[in-house]
Motif scaffolding. Structure first.
Motif, PDB file in Angstrom:
ATOM      1  N   GLN A  33      66.055  36.268  16.571  1.00 58.93           N
ATOM      2  CA  GLN A  33      65.768  36.703  15.213  1.00 58.93           C
ATOM      3  C   GLN A  33      64.633  35.892  14.593  1.00 58.93           C
ATOM      4  O   GLN A  33      64.004  36.326  13.662  1.00 58.93           O
ATOM      5  N   ILE A  34      64.405  34.707  15.112  1.00 56.42           N
ATOM      6  CA  ILE A  34      63.349  33.825  14.609  1.00 56.42           C
ATOM      7  C   ILE A  34      62.403  33.517  15.765  1.00 56.42           C
ATOM      8  O   ILE A  34      62.839  33.166  16.852  1.00 56.42           O
ATOM      9  N   TYR A  35      61.122  33.646  15.510  1.00 53.88           N
ATOM     10  CA  TYR A  35      60.117  33.307  16.513  1.00 53.88           C
ATOM     11  C   TYR A  35      59.367  32.063  16.065  1.00 53.88           C
ATOM     12  O   TYR A  35      59.204  31.816  14.875  1.00 53.88           O
ATOM     13  N   ILE A  36      58.899  31.286  17.024  1.00 52.91           N
ATOM     14  CA  ILE A  36      58.002  30.171  16.757  1.00 52.91           C
ATOM     15  C   ILE A  36      56.634  30.624  17.235  1.00 52.91           C
ATOM     16  O   ILE A  36      56.461  30.969  18.402  1.00 52.91           O
ATOM     17  N   LYS A  37      55.691  30.673  16.303  1.00 51.96           N
ATOM     18  CA  LYS A  37      54.355  31.175  16.626  1.00 51.96           C
ATOM     19  C   LYS A  37      53.317  30.093  16.385  1.00 51.96           C
ATOM     20  O   LYS A  37      53.355  29.388  15.393  1.00 51.96           O
ATOM     21  N   ALA A  38      52.378  29.978  17.303  1.00 50.38           N
ATOM     22  CA  ALA A  38      51.274  29.033  17.167  1.00 50.38           C
ATOM     23  C   ALA A  38      50.006  29.826  16.881  1.00 50.38           C
ATOM     24  O   ALA A  38      49.748  30.845  17.526  1.00 50.38           O
ATOM     25  N   THR A  39      49.248  29.351  15.903  1.00 52.37           N
ATOM     26  CA  THR A  39      48.019  30.051  15.543  1.00 52.37           C
ATOM     27  C   THR A  39      46.995  29.066  14.983  1.00 52.37           C
ATOM     28  O   THR A  39      47.364  28.094  14.337  1.00 52.37           O
ATOM     29  N   PRO A  40      45.717  29.305  15.237  1.00 49.87           N
ATOM     30  CA  PRO A  40      44.690  28.447  14.656  1.00 49.87           C
ATOM     31  C   PRO A  40      44.325  28.914  13.249  1.00 49.87           C
ATOM     32  O   PRO A  40      44.476  30.086  12.911  1.00 49.87           O
ATOM     33  N   LEU A  41      43.859  27.987  12.447  1.00 47.63           N
ATOM     34  CA  LEU A  41      43.399  28.290  11.093  1.00 47.63           C
ATOM     35  C   LEU A  41      41.874  28.214  11.101  1.00 47.63           C
ATOM     36  O   LEU A  41      41.294  27.129  11.123  1.00 47.63           O
ATOM     37  N   HIS A  42      41.222  29.397  11.133  1.00 53.26           N
ATOM     38  CA  HIS A  42      39.761  29.448  11.173  1.00 53.26           C
ATOM     39  C   HIS A  42      39.145  29.585   9.788  1.00 53.26           C
ATOM     40  O   HIS A  42      38.079  29.033   9.522  1.00 53.26           O
ATOM     41  N   GLU A  43      39.800  30.349   8.940  1.00 50.50           N
ATOM     42  CA  GLU A  43      39.303  30.617   7.594  1.00 50.50           C
ATOM     43  C   GLU A  43      40.424  30.384   6.590  1.00 50.50           C
ATOM     44  O   GLU A  43      41.604  30.491   6.936  1.00 50.50           O
ATOM     45  N   VAL A  50      49.832  33.504   7.783  1.00 53.14           N
ATOM     46  CA  VAL A  50      50.860  32.479   7.927  1.00 53.14           C
ATOM     47  C   VAL A  50      51.992  32.732   6.933  1.00 53.14           C
ATOM     48  O   VAL A  50      53.175  32.705   7.297  1.00 53.14           O
ATOM     49  N   LYS A  51      51.646  33.016   5.700  1.00 56.92           N
ATOM     50  CA  LYS A  51      52.659  33.296   4.669  1.00 56.92           C
ATOM     51  C   LYS A  51      53.510  34.511   5.050  1.00 56.92           C
ATOM     52  O   LYS A  51      54.727  34.503   4.869  1.00 56.92           O
ATOM     53  N   GLU A  52      52.869  35.540   5.582  1.00 54.27           N
ATOM     54  CA  GLU A  52      53.593  36.747   5.987  1.00 54.27           C
ATOM     55  C   GLU A  52      54.585  36.432   7.109  1.00 54.27           C
ATOM     56  O   GLU A  52      55.738  36.871   7.069  1.00 54.27           O
ATOM     57  N   GLU A  53      54.146  35.672   8.097  1.00 50.28           N
ATOM     58  CA  GLU A  53      55.013  35.307   9.217  1.00 50.28           C
ATOM     59  C   GLU A  53      56.210  34.489   8.742  1.00 50.28           C
ATOM     60  O   GLU A  53      57.345  34.732   9.141  1.00 50.28           O
ATOM     61  N   VAL A  54      55.953  33.516   7.887  1.00 49.44           N
ATOM     62  CA  VAL A  54      57.028  32.662   7.379  1.00 49.44           C
ATOM     63  C   VAL A  54      57.969  33.482   6.492  1.00 49.44           C
ATOM     64  O   VAL A  54      59.189  33.302   6.543  1.00 49.44           O
ATOM     65  N   SER A  55      57.429  34.412   5.733  1.00 50.33           N
ATOM     66  CA  SER A  55      58.266  35.282   4.897  1.00 50.33           C
ATOM     67  C   SER A  55      59.196  36.146   5.743  1.00 50.33           C
ATOM     68  O   SER A  55      60.286  36.513   5.305  1.00 50.33           O
ATOM     69  N   MET A  56      58.772  36.475   6.961  1.00 49.86           N
ATOM     70  CA  MET A  56      59.601  37.264   7.878  1.00 49.86           C
ATOM     71  C   MET A  56      60.629  36.387   8.603  1.00 49.86           C
ATOM     72  O   MET A  56      61.397  36.879   9.418  1.00 49.86           O
ATOM     73  N   GLY A  57      60.611  35.078   8.322  1.00 51.51           N
ATOM     74  CA  GLY A  57      61.592  34.178   8.918  1.00 51.51           C
ATOM     75  C   GLY A  57      61.098  33.431  10.135  1.00 51.51           C
ATOM     76  O   GLY A  57      61.873  32.720  10.776  1.00 51.51           O
ATOM     77  N   ILE A  89      59.726  29.213  -1.668  1.00 48.52           N
ATOM     78  CA  ILE A  89      60.709  29.970  -0.881  1.00 48.52           C
ATOM     79  C   ILE A  89      61.803  29.057  -0.324  1.00 48.52           C
ATOM     80  O   ILE A  89      62.627  29.485   0.468  1.00 48.52           O
ATOM     81  N   ASN A  90      61.774  27.771  -0.710  1.00 44.50           N
ATOM     82  CA  ASN A  90      62.715  26.772  -0.220  1.00 44.50           C
ATOM     83  C   ASN A  90      62.573  26.572   1.291  1.00 44.50           C
ATOM     84  O   ASN A  90      63.562  26.405   2.006  1.00 44.50           O
ATOM     85  N   GLY A  91      61.325  26.611   1.762  1.00 44.09           N
ATOM     86  CA  GLY A  91      61.032  26.363   3.166  1.00 44.09           C
ATOM     87  C   GLY A  91      60.654  24.906   3.356  1.00 44.09           C
ATOM     88  O   GLY A  91      61.036  24.054   2.560  1.00 44.09           O
ATOM     89  N   PRO A 105      60.422  28.609   7.401  1.00 48.24           N
ATOM     90  CA  PRO A 105      60.965  29.462   6.341  1.00 48.24           C
ATOM     91  C   PRO A 105      62.200  28.845   5.690  1.00 48.24           C
ATOM     92  O   PRO A 105      62.686  27.793   6.110  1.00 48.24           O
ATOM     93  N   SER A 106      62.716  29.531   4.715  1.00 50.23           N
ATOM     94  CA  SER A 106      63.951  29.134   4.051  1.00 50.23           C
ATOM     95  C   SER A 106      65.063  29.035   5.089  1.00 50.23           C
ATOM     96  O   SER A 106      65.146  29.846   6.010  1.00 50.23           O
ATOM     97  N   GLY A 107      65.897  28.020   4.957  1.00 53.67           N
ATOM     98  CA  GLY A 107      67.004  27.851   5.898  1.00 53.67           C
ATOM     99  C   GLY A 107      66.664  26.989   7.088  1.00 53.67           C
ATOM    100  O   GLY A 107      67.537  26.664   7.881  1.00 53.67           O
ATOM    101  N   VAL A 108      65.399  26.608   7.245  1.00 54.13           N
ATOM    102  CA  VAL A 108      64.983  25.739   8.350  1.00 54.13           C
ATOM    103  C   VAL A 108      64.367  24.494   7.734  1.00 54.13           C
ATOM    104  O   VAL A 108      63.432  24.572   6.944  1.00 54.13           O
TER     105      VAL A 108
END
Length: 120
Positions: A33-43, A50-57, A89-91, A105-108
């Motif tokens: 139900q929860i994924y750990i995703k790695a991504t670079p920050l270019h811009e 990032v916010k969207e991914e964290v909002s999805m848990g 979001i209490n993350g 995200p929240s709960g972690v």
């Protein structure tokens, strides 16, 4: 009877027979139900993803080096924006060395080692 495969009852009967015969029944593992995703920050605009991914848990490990090489000010803005977002979001957010930040995200909650120089 279903077009393909067996009835659920047949499968349950088969599992019961396997248990009675002393054979192990391998339980079905639920999908994560929860994924750990790695991504670079270019811009600076990559923060929205990032916010969207964290909002999805999901938990995001963000490599900040690409943006830091371009603009130190934009990197500071990105970290500040993410810090405010996770507080809302209490993350949680924490630095992983010099190049990465983990956003949860929240709960972690992120475990932080207490500095041995500080009093207990």
């Amino acid at each position: 009877m279903p077009l393909f495969g067996r009835k659920k009852k047949d499968k349950a009967d088969q599992q019961t027979q396997m248990k009675e015969a002393g054979q192990d029944v391998i339980p079905k593992i639920p999908e994560p139900q929860i994924y750990i995703k790695a991504t670079p920050l270019h811009e600076l605009s990559d923060i929205d993803v990032v916010k969207e991914e964290v909002s999805m848990g999901n938990i995001v490990i963000l490599k900040i080096t690409p943006l830091a090489r371009k603009s130190f000010d934009d990197t500071k803005k990105a970290i500040h924006e993410l810090s405010e977002f996770v507080a809302g979001i209490n993350g949680d957010i924490a630095r992983l060395g010099e190049e990465r930040v983990v956003v949860a995200p929240s709960g972690v909650k992120i475990w932080r080692e207490r500095d041995s120089k500080e009093p207990a």
